[in-house]
Scaffold this motif. Structure first.
Motif, PDB file in Angstrom:
ATOM      1  N   ALA A  29       0.824  -1.204   0.000  1.00 43.03           N
ATOM      2  CA  ALA A  29       0.000   0.000   0.000  1.00 43.03           C
ATOM      3  C   ALA A  29       0.860   1.258   0.000  1.00 43.03           C
ATOM      4  O   ALA A  29       0.576   2.226  -0.723  1.00 43.03           O
ATOM      5  N   ARG A  30       1.910   1.267   0.816  1.00 40.81           N
ATOM      6  CA  ARG A  30       2.772   2.448   0.882  1.00 40.81           C
ATOM      7  C   ARG A  30       3.509   2.659  -0.441  1.00 40.81           C
ATOM      8  O   ARG A  30       3.680   3.803  -0.889  1.00 40.81           O
ATOM      9  N   THR A  31       3.941   1.566  -1.052  1.00 45.14           N
ATOM     10  CA  THR A  31       4.621   1.684  -2.345  1.00 45.14           C
ATOM     11  C   THR A  31       3.675   2.236  -3.399  1.00 45.14           C
ATOM     12  O   THR A  31       4.017   3.150  -4.159  1.00 45.14           O
ATOM     13  N   LEU A  32       2.455   1.679  -3.446  1.00 38.82           N
ATOM     14  CA  LEU A  32       1.477   2.141  -4.422  1.00 38.82           C
ATOM     15  C   LEU A  32       1.068   3.588  -4.155  1.00 38.82           C
ATOM     16  O   LEU A  32       0.952   4.395  -5.093  1.00 38.82           O
ATOM     17  N   ALA A  33       0.867   3.935  -2.881  1.00 36.73           N
ATOM     18  CA  ALA A  33       0.386   5.267  -2.532  1.00 36.73           C
ATOM     19  C   ALA A  33       1.346   6.357  -2.985  1.00 36.73           C
ATOM     20  O   ALA A  33       0.923   7.461  -3.352  1.00 36.73           O
ATOM     21  N   ARG A  47      -7.241   1.942   3.484  1.00 33.73           N
ATOM     22  CA  ARG A  47      -7.647   3.279   3.030  1.00 33.73           C
ATOM     23  C   ARG A  47      -6.777   4.388   3.631  1.00 33.73           C
ATOM     24  O   ARG A  47      -6.281   5.245   2.883  1.00 33.73           O
ATOM     25  N   PRO A  48      -6.541   4.437   4.957  1.00 35.92           N
ATOM     26  CA  PRO A  48      -5.701   5.510   5.501  1.00 35.92           C
ATOM     27  C   PRO A  48      -4.279   5.496   4.945  1.00 35.92           C
ATOM     28  O   PRO A  48      -3.683   6.559   4.738  1.00 35.92           O
ATOM     29  N   LEU A  49      -3.715   4.289   4.709  1.00 39.17           N
ATOM     30  CA  LEU A  49      -2.368   4.208   4.157  1.00 39.17           C
ATOM     31  C   LEU A  49      -2.305   4.844   2.778  1.00 39.17           C
ATOM     32  O   LEU A  49      -1.365   5.584   2.455  1.00 39.17           O
ATOM     33  N   LEU A  50      -3.298   4.556   1.962  1.00 41.54           N
ATOM     34  CA  LEU A  50      -3.317   5.102   0.601  1.00 41.54           C
ATOM     35  C   LEU A  50      -3.552   6.613   0.611  1.00 41.54           C
ATOM     36  O   LEU A  50      -2.905   7.370  -0.127  1.00 41.54           O
ATOM     37  N   GLU A  51      -4.474   7.071   1.447  1.00 36.67           N
ATOM     38  CA  GLU A  51      -4.819   8.487   1.458  1.00 36.67           C
ATOM     39  C   GLU A  51      -3.708   9.346   2.058  1.00 36.67           C
ATOM     40  O   GLU A  51      -3.422  10.447   1.559  1.00 36.67           O
ATOM     41  N   GLU A  52      -3.082   8.858   3.126  1.00 40.17           N
ATOM     42  CA  GLU A  52      -2.067   9.652   3.823  1.00 40.17           C
ATOM     43  C   GLU A  52      -0.894   9.992   2.920  1.00 40.17           C
ATOM     44  O   GLU A  52      -0.429  11.145   2.877  1.00 40.17           O
ATOM     45  N   HIS A 111      -8.273   8.744 -10.281  1.00 45.54           N
ATOM     46  CA  HIS A 111      -9.116   7.879 -11.129  1.00 45.54           C
ATOM     47  C   HIS A 111      -8.612   6.433 -11.212  1.00 45.54           C
ATOM     48  O   HIS A 111      -9.176   5.627 -11.949  1.00 45.54           O
ATOM     49  N   THR A 112      -7.559   6.089 -10.443  1.00 45.17           N
ATOM     50  CA  THR A 112      -7.109   4.699 -10.404  1.00 45.17           C
ATOM     51  C   THR A 112      -8.084   3.869  -9.563  1.00 45.17           C
ATOM     52  O   THR A 112      -8.645   4.365  -8.591  1.00 45.17           O
ATOM     53  N   THR A 113      -8.287   2.612  -9.955  1.00 41.77           N
ATOM     54  CA  THR A 113      -9.084   1.680  -9.160  1.00 41.77           C
ATOM     55  C   THR A 113      -8.134   0.768  -8.393  1.00 41.77           C
ATOM     56  O   THR A 113      -7.323   0.064  -9.004  1.00 41.77           O
ATOM     57  N   VAL A 114      -8.215   0.812  -7.071  1.00 41.93           N
ATOM     58  CA  VAL A 114      -7.369  -0.019  -6.202  1.00 41.93           C
ATOM     59  C   VAL A 114      -8.236  -1.105  -5.584  1.00 41.93           C
ATOM     60  O   VAL A 114      -9.271  -0.814  -4.958  1.00 41.93           O
ATOM     61  N   LEU A 149      -4.695  11.782  -1.857  1.00 43.12           N
ATOM     62  CA  LEU A 149      -5.969  11.599  -2.549  1.00 43.12           C
ATOM     63  C   LEU A 149      -6.993  10.998  -1.589  1.00 43.12           C
ATOM     64  O   LEU A 149      -6.636  10.374  -0.586  1.00 43.12           O
ATOM     65  N   ARG A 150      -8.253  11.155  -1.934  1.00 44.23           N
ATOM     66  CA  ARG A 150      -9.324  10.645  -1.075  1.00 44.23           C
ATOM     67  C   ARG A 150     -10.059   9.514  -1.779  1.00 44.23           C
ATOM     68  O   ARG A 150     -10.535   9.668  -2.908  1.00 44.23           O
ATOM     69  N   ALA A 151     -10.141   8.371  -1.054  1.00 49.82           N
ATOM     70  CA  ALA A 151     -10.845   7.208  -1.608  1.00 49.82           C
ATOM     71  C   ALA A 151     -12.318   7.521  -1.774  1.00 49.82           C
ATOM     72  O   ALA A 151     -12.945   8.158  -0.917  1.00 49.82           O
ATOM     73  N   GLY A 152     -12.884   7.085  -2.872  1.00 50.50           N
ATOM     74  CA  GLY A 152     -14.290   7.326  -3.147  1.00 50.50           C
ATOM     75  C   GLY A 152     -14.548   8.634  -3.856  1.00 50.50           C
ATOM     76  O   GLY A 152     -15.628   8.831  -4.417  1.00 50.50           O
ATOM     77  N   ARG A 153     -13.565   9.521  -3.826  1.00 48.35           N
ATOM     78  CA  ARG A 153     -13.695  10.795  -4.539  1.00 48.35           C
ATOM     79  C   ARG A 153     -12.636  10.908  -5.638  1.00 48.35           C
ATOM     80  O   ARG A 153     -12.950  11.174  -6.799  1.00 48.35           O
ATOM     81  N   ASP A 154     -11.368  10.682  -5.241  1.00 47.44           N
ATOM     82  CA  ASP A 154     -10.263  10.841  -6.197  1.00 47.44           C
ATOM     83  C   ASP A 154      -9.834   9.507  -6.811  1.00 47.44           C
ATOM     84  O   ASP A 154      -9.272   9.480  -7.905  1.00 47.44           O
ATOM     85  N   PHE A 155     -10.022   8.425  -6.095  1.00 48.58           N
ATOM     86  CA  PHE A 155      -9.716   7.089  -6.635  1.00 48.58           C
ATOM     87  C   PHE A 155     -10.727   6.100  -6.083  1.00 48.58           C
ATOM     88  O   PHE A 155     -11.377   6.340  -5.058  1.00 48.58           O
ATOM     89  N   HIS A 156     -10.883   4.983  -6.795  1.00 49.44           N
ATOM     90  CA  HIS A 156     -11.831   3.947  -6.391  1.00 49.44           C
ATOM     91  C   HIS A 156     -11.131   2.928  -5.499  1.00 49.44           C
ATOM     92  O   HIS A 156      -9.977   2.554  -5.744  1.00 49.44           O
ATOM     93  N   LEU A 157     -11.849   2.450  -4.485  1.00 47.41           N
ATOM     94  CA  LEU A 157     -11.314   1.453  -3.564  1.00 47.41           C
ATOM     95  C   LEU A 157     -12.321   0.327  -3.408  1.00 47.41           C
ATOM     96  O   LEU A 157     -13.501   0.573  -3.130  1.00 47.41           O
TER      97      LEU A 157
END
Length: 399
Positions: free
Chosen positions: A91-95, A120-125, A101-104, A129-137
């Motif tokens: 998650a940290r590597t991907l984040a 979700r917090p790992l990706l957003e921090e 607009h990426t789907t995770v 970006l915000r999940a559900g708004r900026d990218f799909h989770l």
């Protein structure tokens, strides 16, 4: 060609997904999360590479895909819980390279709530970006069954649950390119709990039939004949078969919110099976005037599943250790395992199967690889213990 898909984690979950994506014509890259054991043959991997699959080491390439699927393993930790270390690293590597607009999608086996509360917090921090708004989770429980020729990713329905309805639809659109049927769960936690139910269903039913095997041996009843008859019932019954233990990558899952008593009991039953196999082996030797100490014991098939090289959590290892502790001289044969170490010591490999079976005081069939001529082995072996019910009736002692 730029990739559409990044599979993060190239172990038993990730490689089959990557293979299915390449077969569907999706440009795919793979990113390792650790020293993961593969589940594809060299020929299959060559076909994937010929189809454009690339294994990458530069994490920046993860930021150039439309879909990223995390398939990192979640092994048991020292306390018996799930170790999310490789999921966190992925998650940290991907984040660090996540773009809008990426789907995770998380496919790793996790407790309900992990995708939203941990991933979700790992990706957003890190991404901002915000999940559900900026990218799909989303979460999709893995349904990989290595070596199963009847059910592949293409004809196995895929369950999808997203953080929002739009997340669910984005993930469903991706999996719709791989499989004939996509099943939408209400949300992330429902999708995660599907894995919990499916995994525990398997372990509980295997535990039941393992206990039946022990009971039927005491009663002098042929359990395999009982199962053969019972599975003719067209409703309310699904056949499971006993064995020397439950191996593989799918472990029974409890939940931090409270233990599942039936699952705990099933795990106790299943983890007891290697010990029971050794007890049966020692009793058989004793019945034929031989002691386990000094006995030559040949183990056939040391992988966790038929016709695969994967040894993850194979019960053969504990069986070998316990036989050695009794003083037995242990050797093995497996067409998929050229060398095998137990307790950091190499176990002698039988080159000539029939000669080894004829020479051994006891041969134990642990895995019924298709290359084994079980009728021939039952004739050659001095004493044969069949833990899979694979030999002809009366040709061997069954579990």
């Amino acid at each position: 060609m730029p990739a559409d898909l990044a599979v993060i984690g190239l172990g038993p979950l990730g490689l089959p997904l990557a293979q299915a994506a390449v077969a569907a014509g999706i440009p795919t890259i793979g990113y390792r999360t650790g020293p993961e054991p593969g589940s594809l043959t060299p020929a299959e991997l060559r076909r994937m590479l010929a189809g454009g699959f690339r294994i990458v080491t530069n994490p920046a390439e993860l930021g150039r895909v439309r879909t990223a699927v995390i398939c990192a393993p979640t092994p048991r930790d020292a306390d018996g819980g799930l170790d999310l270390g490789q999921v966190e690293a992925a998650a940290r590597t991907l984040a660090g390279h996540l773009r809008p607009h990426t789907t995770v999608i998380l496919e790793s086996p996790v407790h309900p709530g992990t995708t939203e509360d941990f991933l979700r917090p790992l990706l957003e921090e890190t991404s901002g970006l915000r999940a559900g708004r900026d990218f799909h989770l989303a979460h999709s429980p893995s349904r990989v069954d290595p070596g199963n020729r009847a059910f592949t990713p293409a004809n196995t329905p895929k369950v999808i649950g997203g953080l929002t309805p739009a997340c669910t639809e984005s993930a469903a659109a991706f999996y719709g390119r791989l499989t004939d049927k996509v099943v939408r769960a209400r949300g992330l936690r429902e999708a995660e709990t599907v894995q919990l139910l499916e995994t525990n269903f398997r372990h509980v039913n295997i535990a039941l039939v393992n206990e039946m095997a022990i009971l039927c041996h005491r009663l002098g009843v042929d359990l395999w004949d009982v199962i053969r008859c019972a599975e003719t019932k067209p409703f309310g019954f699904q056949a499971f078969r006993p064995g020397p233990g439950v191996g593989g990558h799918s472990v029974p899952l409890d939940h931090p919110g409270g233990p599942l008593r039936m699952v705990e009991l099933a795990q106790q039953v299943n983890t007891r099976m290697p010990r029971y196999v050794v007890q049966r082996a020692a009793a058989l030797l004793n019945e034929h005037g031989k002691s386990a100490r000094g006995a030559r014991v040949l183990l056939l098939g040391v992988t966790y599943k038929q016709d695969l090289a994967d040894q993850q959590n194979t019960p053969a290892r504990e069986i070998a250790v316990r036989l050695m502790e009794l003083g037995a001289s242990v050797s093995y044969h497996d067409p998929h395992v050229p060398s095998w170490n137990v307790l950091d010591r190499p176990v002698p490999r039988a080159d000539s199967l029939y000669e080894a079976a004829a020479d051994a005081d006891l041969t134990i069939l642990l895995q019924q690889h298709r290359t084994y001529d079980l009728q021939g082995l039952s004739v050659k072996a001095q004493l044969l213990l069949d833990t899979r019910g694979a030999t002809p009736t009366g040709a061997a002692h069954r579990l």
